[in-house]
Enzyme design. Structure first.
Site, PDB file in Angstrom:
ATOM      1  CG  HIS A  34      -2.084  -0.989   1.022  1.00 33.22           C
ATOM      2  ND1 HIS A  34      -3.247  -0.709   0.341  1.00 33.22           N
ATOM      3  CD2 HIS A  34      -2.192  -2.286   1.416  1.00 33.22           C
ATOM      4  CE1 HIS A  34      -4.025  -1.774   0.342  1.00 33.22           C
ATOM      5  NE2 HIS A  34      -3.407  -2.754   0.983  1.00 33.22           N
ATOM      6  CG  ASP A  36       1.181   0.587  -5.375  1.00 34.52           C
ATOM      7  OD1 ASP A  36       0.363   0.873  -4.480  1.00 34.52           O
ATOM      8  OD2 ASP A  36       0.939  -0.261  -6.269  1.00 34.52           O
ATOM      9  CB  SER A 125      -4.679 -13.696 -11.625  1.00 33.95           C
ATOM     10  OG  SER A 125      -5.756 -13.231 -10.844  1.00 33.95           O
ATOM     11  CG  ASP A 170      -0.183  -5.594  -8.411  1.00 39.66           C
ATOM     12  OD1 ASP A 170       0.752  -5.553  -7.601  1.00 39.66           O
ATOM     13  OD2 ASP A 170      -1.377  -5.671  -8.072  1.00 39.66           O
TER      14      ASP A 170
HETATM   15  C1  GLA Z   1      -2.905  -4.404  -5.020  1.00 38.75           C
HETATM   16  C2  GLA Z   1      -2.720  -3.241  -5.989  1.00 38.75           C
HETATM   17  C3  GLA Z   1      -1.300  -2.666  -5.916  1.00 38.75           C
HETATM   18  C4  GLA Z   1      -0.881  -2.368  -4.489  1.00 38.75           C
HETATM   19  C5  GLA Z   1      -1.220  -3.558  -3.562  1.00 38.75           C
HETATM   20  C6  GLA Z   1      -0.988  -3.217  -2.119  1.00 38.75           C
HETATM   21  O1  GLA Z   1      -2.129  -5.488  -5.400  1.00 38.75           O
HETATM   22  O2  GLA Z   1      -2.980  -3.646  -7.312  1.00 38.75           O
HETATM   23  O3  GLA Z   1      -1.206  -1.514  -6.727  1.00 38.75           O
HETATM   24  O4  GLA Z   1      -1.462  -1.193  -4.027  1.00 38.75           O
HETATM   25  O5  GLA Z   1      -2.541  -4.003  -3.707  1.00 38.75           O
HETATM   26  O6  GLA Z   1       0.352  -3.007  -1.884  1.00 38.75           O
END
Ligand code: GLA
Length: 386
Positions: A34, A36, A125, A170
């Site tokens: 959390h 990013d 995914s 991600d």
């Molecule tokens: C999900 C979101 C990411 C990131 C994580 C928490 O995977 O897609 O952008 O914020 O949660 O770190």
């Protein structure tokens, strides 16, 4: 027959021509959760589990997509994209939508995809679908989009079409992942640094809680809003800050009286997690997995107590290994409210740890735990074709 061959064979049987084959991996995040979307630091890695796309262009505007694992099909037109309640087609349409908005010249395509990234387990995914399709379209239609722009298009697909205000981690790791390397991303400058992660005696083990609580996406968007609210309050005292990335613990303390306890705890977690990522990278440089693991445990505590995105099942999985001397570190991973914990475990202790955790988890929640022993693999690649 492996998964890639199976996907290709289904394509051949269904569409009777030779497709391009793309491999798009899932990811783990070693630390930096959390952070990013708060323009901080993250440390993810691509893994050996992946989605495979067999895909070939058409001469019209139609797209046929076949989801092998779900045994479902969906057809849409690139010039008439409508959000559907069917779920997965939105990730594909979201990518097409972004490419169309950016005025790239696309046609329709036939596509079959499937793989072994468990859905709802927090292994991204969905980013594998988005970034994998963006990569495939780039190749197939020779769009000449650079890798970072692909990442951004895939993220925007999720933000604008799917409606989850996710950060960039991600999709970024999906495109930039390298075997045996963790990737530290600076989510403000979007620069990255590879950190070798090669520890022959230690494995990255994921315990899948097999729960995914329904509040995950609404709470995710809410956390983002809470952080924005926190930033607005901190700005009253420190007008030059743009995000929680610019805030130190001392600055935050000075603002505490202006904030509700909830907003304060959210901000505190993010500020501390950012500094943990930097410390974790320094530990990796010294090959110091013990310090690295301590930071992982602290990350879990913060996510659970201050950021409140864990759940009983994940807290339980963490508590089962927290004091195990063979487990360097453990934490919930990803958005939260279910999915996996990530654990660094001595090879020799994996079997015993897995057995104990599985038994205790079953006894408490009546759920069969799933365990994945993963390795760090490459980001999205072209397997063959164009
Ligand atoms: C999900 C979101 C990411 C990131 C994580 C928490 O995977 O897609 O952008 O914020 O949660 O770190």
């Amino acid at each position: 027959m492996n998964l890639a061959e199976r996907v290709e064979e289904i394509f051949n049987a269904r569409f009777h021509r030779q497709p391009m084959l793309v491999r798009s991996p899932g990811r783990v995040n070693l630390i930096g959760e959390h952070t990013d979307y708060n323009l901080g630091f993250v440390l993810p890695a691509a893994i050996d589990k992946a989605m495979y796309f067999a895909i070939a262009p058409r001469t019209d505007q139609v797209c046929h997509a076949v989801a092998v694992d779900m045994k479902e099909e969906y057809t849409f037109a690139i010039d008439n994209l409508q959000k559907t309640s069917a779920g997965w087609p939105n990730y594909l349409m979201g990518v097409v939508d972004q490419l169309m908005k950016a005025h790239y010249s696309l046609q329709g395509f036939d596509c079959v995809f499937g793989g072994d990234i468990p859905i709802g387990a927090g292994l991204s995914s969905s980013a594998a679908l988005e970034a994998g399709l963006a990569f495939a379209c780039n190749r197939m239609f020779q769009l000449k989009i650079d890798p970072l722009a692909l990442v951004k298009a895939a993220q925007k697909a999720e933000n604008e079409f799917v409606g989850l205000q996710c950060g960039i981690m991600d999709q970024y790791i999906n495109i930039f992942g390298q075997p045996e390397q963790a990737l530290r991303i600076d989510c403000r400058s979007l620069e990255f640094t590879y950190y070798p992660f090669h520890h022959p005696r230690v494995a990255i083990v994921l315990f899948n809680s097999c729960v995914s609580h329904s509040l995950a996406s609404s709470e995710y968007n809410r956390r983002r809003e809470e952080c924005t609210e926190g930033v607005a309050m901190i700005k009253q005292l420190f007008p030059y800050i743009a995000s929680l990335r610019d805030v130190s613990s001392e600055m935050l303390k000075e603002c505490q009286s202006k904030m509700t306890p909830v907003i304060y705890r959210r901000c505190k977690y993010v500020v501390e997690e950012n500094s943990r990522v930097l410390k974790a990278c320094a530990a990796l440089e010294k090959n110091d997995l013990t310090s690295f693991g301590v930071l992982m445990h602290q990350s879990h505590e913060g996510l659970s107590r201050d950021y409140e995105v864990s759940c009983t099942e994940l807290d339980f999985l963490h508590s089962l290994v927290e004091h195990n001397p063979h487990v360097y570190g453990s934490r919930m991973m990803g958005g939260g409210f279910g999915g996996c914990t990530i654990n660094l475990i001595d090879h020799e202790a994996i079997e015993a740890t897995q057995r104990t955790v599985t038994e205790h988890y079953k006894r408490k929640f009546h759920i069969d735990l799933k365990t994945y022993i993963t390795s760090i693999g490459a980001g999205t690649t072209l397997m063959h074709g164009q």
